[in-house]
Design an enzyme around this catalytic site. Structure first.
Site, PDB file in Angstrom:
ATOM      1  N   ARG A  16       0.795  -1.220   0.000  1.00  0.00           N
ATOM      2  CA  ARG A  16       0.000   0.000   0.000  1.00  0.00           C
ATOM      3  C   ARG A  16       0.829   1.272   0.000  1.00  0.00           C
ATOM      4  O   ARG A  16       0.592   2.170  -0.816  1.00  0.00           O
ATOM      5  CB  ARG A  16      -0.949   0.004   1.209  1.00  0.00           C
ATOM      6  CG  ARG A  16      -1.957  -1.122   1.163  1.00  0.00           C
ATOM      7  CD  ARG A  16      -2.716  -1.269   2.461  1.00  0.00           C
ATOM      8  NE  ARG A  16      -1.832  -1.799   3.500  1.00  0.00           N
ATOM      9  CZ  ARG A  16      -2.173  -1.932   4.766  1.00  0.00           C
ATOM     10  NH1 ARG A  16      -3.361  -1.536   5.180  1.00  0.00           N
ATOM     11  NH2 ARG A  16      -1.325  -2.441   5.647  1.00  0.00           N
ATOM     12  N   ASP A 124      -5.244  -4.217   3.449  1.00  0.00           N
ATOM     13  CA  ASP A 124      -3.997  -4.827   3.007  1.00  0.00           C
ATOM     14  C   ASP A 124      -4.317  -5.918   1.978  1.00  0.00           C
ATOM     15  O   ASP A 124      -4.981  -6.891   2.300  1.00  0.00           O
ATOM     16  CB  ASP A 124      -3.268  -5.431   4.204  1.00  0.00           C
ATOM     17  CG  ASP A 124      -1.858  -5.871   3.882  1.00  0.00           C
ATOM     18  OD1 ASP A 124      -1.509  -5.959   2.689  1.00  0.00           O
ATOM     19  OD2 ASP A 124      -1.108  -6.140   4.839  1.00  0.00           O
TER      20      ASP A 124
END
Length: 166
Positions: A16, A124
């Site tokens: 990310r 995630d």
């Protein structure tokens, strides 16, 4: 003119946060505002230090014309929390770890609060498939556009430039 410094933070700094760094840098460059920002990314954990972003983050970035292959994972340092104007964590677990490192830091915030104004976590995608990476790319793109607009416009108005970001 002082540059706005932003640190994007996730858990391992391979999915990310490097994607957020790449997306933000791309938008700032395309908007002619890259010189107004200092950006970086880091992880709360050090498992992947020195490694490139996850191949799926690289692929999704490349699919959208962004190259993040030059980035290398690193762990957040206490100095980062003192030096960056804004530390944007991808989820609440990251926030908790950052605040444990620097309990009094007022610059730590959730990406979903500051960039998206939704309060959402950026999930995630590590244990999922490509669709998870596309989803986070879309959320990061939306948030990074808002950040460049906000801080780029703030800096432009401070310097007397009132032109549009786009």
């Amino acid at each position: 003119m002082k540059r706005v410094s932003i640190l994007f933070v996730c858990m391992g700094n391979i999915c990310r946060s490097p994607l957020a760094e790449g997306v933000f840098a791309h938008i700032a460059r395309e908007s002619g505002l890259a010189d107004r920002f200092k950006i970086d990314s880091a992880g709360t954990g050090g498992w992947h230090q020195g490694k490139q972003p996850d191949r799926r983050s690289i692929a999704i970035a490349r699919a959208h014309g962004i190259d993040i292959t030059g980035q290398r994972a690193r762990r957040v340092r206490l100095e980062d929390l003192e030096e960056f104007d804004l530390v944007l964590a991808m989820d609440r677990a990251n926030i908790a770890e950052l605040r444990a490192m620097a309990p009094g830091a007022g610059n730590i915030t959730l990406f979903g609060d500051t960039a998206l104004q939704t309060g959402e976590d950026i999930p995630d995608p590590y244990f999922g498939g490509p669709e998870g990476f596309e989803l986070i790319y879309t959320r990061l793109l939306t948030g990074c556009i808002a950040l460049v607009d906000k801080f780029g416009a703030d800096q432009a108005s401070l310097s007397g430039n009132t032109s549009s970001v786009r």
